[in-house]
Design an enzyme around this catalytic site. Structure first.
Site, mmCIF file in Angstrom:
data_model
loop_
_atom_site.group_PDB
_atom_site.id
_atom_site.type_symbol
_atom_site.label_atom_id
_atom_site.label_comp_id
_atom_site.label_asym_id
_atom_site.label_seq_id
_atom_site.Cartn_x
_atom_site.Cartn_y
_atom_site.Cartn_z
ATOM 1 N N ASP A 33 0.825 -1.210 0.000
ATOM 2 C CA ASP A 33 0.000 0.000 0.000
ATOM 3 C C ASP A 33 0.861 1.264 0.000
ATOM 4 O O ASP A 33 0.542 2.248 -0.683
ATOM 5 C CB ASP A 33 -0.908 0.025 1.238
ATOM 6 C CG ASP A 33 -1.920 -1.106 1.206
ATOM 7 O OD1 ASP A 33 -2.791 -1.165 2.091
ATOM 8 O OD2 ASP A 33 -1.824 -1.940 0.263
ATOM 9 N N LYS A 47 -28.132 -12.484 -4.350
ATOM 10 C CA LYS A 47 -28.812 -11.197 -4.555
ATOM 11 C C LYS A 47 -28.219 -10.192 -3.552
ATOM 12 O O LYS A 47 -28.501 -10.223 -2.374
ATOM 13 C CB LYS A 47 -30.318 -11.339 -4.346
ATOM 14 C CG LYS A 47 -31.109 -10.090 -4.733
ATOM 15 C CD LYS A 47 -32.624 -10.362 -4.733
ATOM 16 C CE LYS A 47 -33.415 -9.135 -5.178
ATOM 17 N NZ LYS A 47 -33.239 -7.963 -4.286
HETATM 18 N N1 LIG Z 1 -33.590 -6.214 -9.896
HETATM 19 C C1 LIG Z 1 -32.749 -6.991 -10.583
HETATM 20 O O1 LIG Z 1 -32.913 -7.235 -11.753
HETATM 21 C C2 LIG Z 1 -31.577 -7.583 -9.878
HETATM 22 C C3 LIG Z 1 -31.107 -7.269 -8.627
HETATM 23 C C4 LIG Z 1 -29.953 -7.998 -8.259
HETATM 24 C C5 LIG Z 1 -29.184 -7.906 -7.065
HETATM 25 N N2 LIG Z 1 -29.561 -7.063 -6.075
HETATM 26 N N3 LIG Z 1 -28.085 -8.677 -6.899
HETATM 27 C C6 LIG Z 1 -27.680 -9.548 -7.858
HETATM 28 C C7 LIG Z 1 -28.407 -9.673 -9.050
HETATM 29 C C8 LIG Z 1 -27.952 -10.644 -10.081
HETATM 30 N N4 LIG Z 1 -26.845 -11.347 -9.828
HETATM 31 O O2 LIG Z 1 -28.576 -10.739 -11.111
HETATM 32 C C9 LIG Z 1 -29.535 -8.879 -9.246
HETATM 33 S S1 LIG Z 1 -30.594 -8.781 -10.622
#
Ligand SMILES: NC(=O)c1cc2c(N)ncc(C(N)=O)c2s1
Length: 318
Positions: free
Chosen positions: A34, A115
């Site tokens: 760093d 998600k």
């Molecule tokens: N509202 C949406 O279309 C999505 C929302 C999210 C989210 N919060 N995190 C990952 C994905 C993903 N890997 O597709 C998606 S897709």
């Protein structure tokens, strides 16, 4: 050092610092300590201050935050950022799978992804260079928060290929950064953020980019909105391609041959969720074939080829 030498050194430092930045923030494999990174950044800031004629908005120095804005411009998304329909149990997932197979036949595979519980953003690249970043907004019109997004070190300024591209991702605040931020706010007698999602959204909605720069935000890129200069046939291919271009994609995605494998993946991550260094609020399941996604299309609100399995709210450990 004469003009020519200064220009050469500035270009050399910009290249080195972007490479070190990519190794540290995207690959999580820094190749220099760093202190060396900081020393080179300090040298570049000094040289750029002495050579304003060589200003470049994509210089690594702009990651520390530029001018304060009076307001955010509105931005129209070329491809709307749709919300996903929800599933709350295994039966909902089996129902989703049946609707998909009614639509495209039984030869269908899925991709399951974590998600991320953050703020959905869209990043636009022209000729492989980052030109604009925006919030989801209402899915059609968002806010231009480019200056704030430039402070997220894992967002590449220059891609490995000169493509025209609009990608979607979730900006988030890692759990450790959230705990440190709230501990600091508590010491200062300031109001605490309720959760990392609010902290990330609050940081990216600041008109002063130095605030976002100080919040150790990160991003996982997960989908292509618009792409010219390359073509892919499936979602897993697009994730691999985004990674190749230099984006930070979440490594936990899994290609599932059927909905039973999806259910297994969902249950396994419901257990492992507390061990992740960032918050997730569910699992996103997508039909892998882009051709089949096209065939299935959209309802008025959501894609028919994807669904979000929502975890029950995590017990808050006080
Ligand atoms: N509202 C949406 O279309 C999505 C929302 C999210 C989210 N919060 N995190 C990952 C994905 C993903 N890997 O597709 C998606 S897709």
């Amino acid at each position: 050092m004469n003009e020519e030498q200064a220009k050469e050194r500035i270009l050399e430092l910009r290249e080195m610092l972007e490479k070190y930045n990519y190794e540290y923030h995207v690959l999580d494999k820094p190749s220099v300590p760093d202190a060396e990174y900081d020393q080179l950044m300090k040298e570049l800031i000094e040289l750029e201050n002495n050579h304003p004629e060589l200003h470049d908005e994509h210089s690594p120095t702009s990651r520390v935050g530029g001018a304060v804005l009076d307001f955010f411009e509105k931005v129209e998304h070329t491809v709307p950022m749709l919300s996903l329909g929800n599933a709350f149990n295994d039966q909902d997932l089996r129902d989703f799978d049946r609707r998909v197979r009614d639509g495209v036949g039984s030869n269908v595979s899925y991709v399951a992804e974590l998600k991320i519980d953050g703020l959905a953003v869209s990043l636009t690249y022209q000729d492989g260079r980052f030109v604009r970043g925006a919030t989801r907004g209402d899915g059609t019109i968002g806010e231009d928060i480019t200056n704030n997004l430039k402070t997220i070190r894992s967002i590449p300024f220059k891609l490995k290929e000169d493509v025209m591209l609009e990608v979607r991702g979730e900006a988030f605040m890692p759990k450790k950064s959230f705990q440190k931020l709230n501990a600091h706010r508590e010491e200062e007698g300031q109001e605490l953020f309720a959760n990392p999602r609010n902290a990330a959204a609050g940081s990216l909605r600041q008109l002063d980019p130095k605030i976002a720069a100080s919040r150790n935000l990160d991003i996982f890129v997960y989908g292509v909105g618009k792409l010219e200069g390359h073509s892919v046939d499936s979602h897993d291919e697009s994730l691999t391609y985004l990674n190749h271009l230099g984006f930070k994609t979440n490594p936990e995605w899994k290609k599932c041959a059927n909905i039973e494998e999806v259910i297994e993946y969902v249950n396994s991550w419901q257990e492992k969720r507390p061990d992740l260094p960032y918050e997730i609020d569910g699992i996103v399941i997508k039909v892998n074939s882009l051709y089949q996604q096209e065939e299935l299309g959209f309802t008025a609100k959501n894609p028919r080829w994807a669904i979000a399995y929502k975890f029950p709210a995590e017990e808050v450990v006080t």
